[in-house]
Design a protein around this motif. Sequence first.
Motif: not given
Length: 394
Positions: A239-242, A357-361
């Motif tokens: 999700y970082d690049d997005i 979602k990033r935190d969950a990942y």
Amino acid sequence: MKNLHRILGMCLLATTIHTAYGCELSPKNTKSNAVIAEAIVPGENEKSDNNTVKIALLLDTSNSMDGLINQAKSQLWDIVNKFTHAKCGNDIRPKLEIALYQYGNDNLSSREGYIQQVLDFSSDLDEISEKLFSLTTNGGEEFCGQVIQTSLKQLDWGKNPDHLKMIFIAGNEPFTQGKLNYKDAVANANEKQVVVNTIFCGNYEQGINSAWKKGATMTGGEYLAIDHNKRVVHIDTPYDDIIIKLNGKLNTTYISYGSLGASKMAMQAEQDANAEALEEVVIVKRAVSKSSRMYNNASWDLVDAVEDEDFNVAAIEKEQLPQELQNKSTAEIEDYIETKKSERAGIQKEIQELNAKRDAYIAKNQKENTAGELENAMLEAIKKQAEKKNYRWD
């Protein structure tokens, strides 16, 4: 750097709830100022007039403190993102103000005790970031008691007992250095209801032996010892690049006005560049902050400014508007602002959803031993103190 960053973030969060008073339980009738009107996240209308958190960061910028300064630059956004979800007992969101001092640097005036106020209390996150990135290190004398006393005298801490007021001082020399006894400075902090929290950059026991722990416990603050040069590998996420791309789109929703408009918009872009140059994860965290209520630019951005009911777009001189709006009618300008406001709300919402979602990942992919004992202890303290001081996070 994640564990170390998290510890610092938890430290700041924990001590916001260590003062003798908590959140105001009944709101007062106060009028907000258009220049400091709180930024609004879609779906939120909470005001922060009655609850303010004031943090003064006192950073040692002598030799060997580059690691500490780099952590401060990147940790800012973790702190902000923690406070984004903070609520007081009356469900009012607190306002966060940060002041910055450097001490122990030979480039500073010896007459002032090698101490400099870099920034007065400010809620301007770009300005805070800019000042942090301006810091450089050099050898010097570190006088902890004197820098605490200086910050207590120079800053307007206010007299509202419900406001959370705290100092964070970080360094690696004995807390007892200097002509001013640190106990006198800490006693003054107690009188002003300011909690002193100490972060020793080195061995935990060494910090205790050099009075760093005493400096904190005398006001009910926290003592922490960190390895300020420790490097922790971050977990990259899909999700970082997005989020980074959305940050660029977010910047297009700002409409500058007034004498500060052009320079502040340039500062926004500069601090994006500084964050990304430091580490990719930092620009991601900054983007998350920019999508939250904590990132407010009402002093130069029309979208934020119009959230104040007393703000009058028609009163702005035409030459104080962007060139593309100078020949527009008031109604056309207002329509344009509404369009950008809607765009911003959508982008902010998307960033927040992606960050969840990033935190969950990250939680799923980090190793079990990633969280250290100190971090676990801090989390435990936060939960206990949050219940006592009427704060909660959602």
